[in-house]
Design an enzyme around this catalytic site. Structure first.
Site, PDB file in Angstrom:
ATOM      1  CD  GLU A 170      -3.040  -1.061   2.215  1.00 13.60           C
ATOM      2  OE1 GLU A 170      -4.093  -1.682   2.037  1.00 13.60           O
ATOM      3  OE2 GLU A 170      -2.777  -0.409   3.246  1.00 13.60           O
ATOM      4  CD  GLU A 368      -3.694  -5.704   3.805  1.00 12.38           C
ATOM      5  OE1 GLU A 368      -4.574  -4.921   4.263  1.00 12.38           O
ATOM      6  OE2 GLU A 368      -2.480  -5.485   3.881  1.00 12.38           O
TER       7      GLU A 368
END
Length: 458
Positions: A170, A368
């Site tokens: 991320e 995720e």
């Protein structure tokens, strides 16, 4: 959400089922065996973690990893996505390797392999070594070069047993929360002057991918957050704001990775050079593309007051002067974190990536997806997972090449600036004793995986 009743549709043969975790959030042992400090350790020491949660203790994974690997085996998981702590391996960020720190990951990989679980390490899940953070962190090109050296060290030890590698986790959140808004480590508030942190993370990915392959890594990818961006109103200002937000949080990262270009010439002009040469490094061929999905964002022109949380981790109000404002998605159910529950957003993300990139999109792994709910009889988490997996299956039916799904997370953990206040785990952690208690969702996920494997063609 209704309680699941119908059997889960069958995913393709060989589909990978797993769970995820990160080093800073779980390992603890912050000063054990020569580990160095990270920027997040300093952030915690400054009192920036809610409720004073003890991030230095975490969930005790460093000392109890065999217990957690046994929980993974009990799930029937194919893969464990964990992260390697850069300051545990190279405390200064560069320079001498800390042998005991590297030995820990060697033992963890051996334990996973002995249980028939594929190790899938992420090399950077936000814990920048403190000396590099204090020198400027991702605002400096040197950090990308040091990261590639670290990647080579880890792969040199583990590549013979690790089938899946992720370079970064991320980069959008690191850029936005760490450097633009100051709500995560290192706590900088640079707004648009944070863009060099995005470029240097992307460059670090490209350099690390080269280093991993040179060390014999089998399959190399990255984990990138993606959210559908919905326009909050019908005005031209609303459309402009939503488009800009979409560019900054989604395409700013996926376009360089998958096309070798930034999505906007004006943004490219703000990046530190040599941009063209760097983009050729950034766009290394990927063996898979990891997608982290939590919820959509509803974006419009800036309002008089902040419309919601900027990021999917910390309830961050929007500062004045930004050309967009966020709104709550009022019609959706919300998790205990206040995030809207929109399962079809996962399908929207995946089909959107396919439509934008076509054949340039590698096979996808959902690296995720999860939710925060209290309690061990967590029926709402079960309903969340069930609904998102059905949305994922619809994306597969619509032609997206999805190869796996890793839920966030195996256990409750230190949820960054939120501390112990949010519980994402399939396994409950008692933060006083660190005892593990599987939740109802653990049993549901276990049974769902077993049913999928029973029905696979042989």
């Amino acid at each position: 959400m209704p309680t699941p009743s119908e059997p889960m549709p069958l995913f393709p043969p060989g589909f990978l089922w797993g769970a995820a975790a990160s080093a800073f959030q779980t390992e603890g042992a912050a000063a054990t065996d020569g580990k160095g400090l990270s920027g997040w350790d300093a952030f915690a020491a400054a009192g920036r973690i809610k409720g004073g949660a003890d991030a230095a203790r975490g969930t005790g994974f460093h000392d109890r990893y065999r217990e957690d690997v046994a929980l993974l085996a009990g799930l029937g998981a194919d893969v464990f996505r964990f992260s390697v702590s850069w300051p545990r391996v190279i405390p200064g960020g560069s320079g001498p390797v800390n042998a005991p720190g590297l030995d820990f990951y060697d033992r963890l990989v051996d334990e996973l392999c002995a249980r028939g679980i594929r190790p899938a390490p992420t090399l950077y899940h936000w814990d920048t070594p403190l000396p590099l953070d204090e020198a400027g962190g991702w605002l400096r090109r040197d950090t990308a070069e040091r990261f590639a050296e670290y990647a080579a060290v880890v792969a040199g030890r583990l590549a013979d047993r690790v089938p899946l590698w992720m370079t970064l986790n991320e980069p959008a959140e690191v850029t936005l929360l760490g450097y633009a808004l100051g709500e995560h480590a290192p706590g900088r508030r640079l707004l648009f002057d944070a863009l060099p942190a995005a470029h240097h993370q992307l460059l670090a990915h490209g350099l690390a991918a080269q280093a991993l392959r040179a060390a014999g890594a089998a399959r190399v990818g990255i984990a990138v957050s993606h959210s559908p961006v919905w326009t909050a109103g019908d005005g031209e200002d609303d459309r402009f704001a939503a488009g800009l937000y979409d560019t900054l949080t989604n395409h700013l990262f996926s376009d360089p990775l998958l096309t070798g270009a930034y999505p906007d010439e004006d943004i490219a002009a703000l990046m530190p050079g040599p941009v063209a040469e760097d983009l050729a490094v950034i766009a290394q061929p990927l063996d898979f593309y990891g997608v982290n999905y939590y919820h959509p964002m509803l974006v419009g022109a800036p309002a008089g007051e902040a419309g919601g949380a900027l990021d999917s981790f910390a309830g961050v109000g929007m500062p004045e002067g930004l050309p967009f404002g966020l709104r709550d998605i009022e019609t959706a159910e919300h998790t205990d974190f206040g995030w809207p529950v929109v399962p079809d957003g996962l399908r929207e993300v995946l089909t959107g990536l396919r439509d934008r990139y076509g054949k340039r999109l590698p096979p996808v792994i959902v690296t995720e997806n999860g939710c925060s709910y209290e309690g061990t009889d967590d029926q709402r988490r079960i309903a969340f997972l069930d609904a998102h997996l059905r949305a994922l299956h619809r994306a597969v039916e619509e032609g997206v090449d999805v190869r796996g799904y890793f839920t966030w997370s195996l256990t409750d953990n230190i949820e960054w600036a939120q501390g112990a206040a949010q519980r994402f785990g399939l396994v409950h952690i008692d933060y006083e004793t660190l005892a593990r208690t599987p939740k109802a969702s653990y049993a549901w996920y276990r049974d769902m995986i077993a049913a999928q494997k029973r029905r696979e063609p042989r």
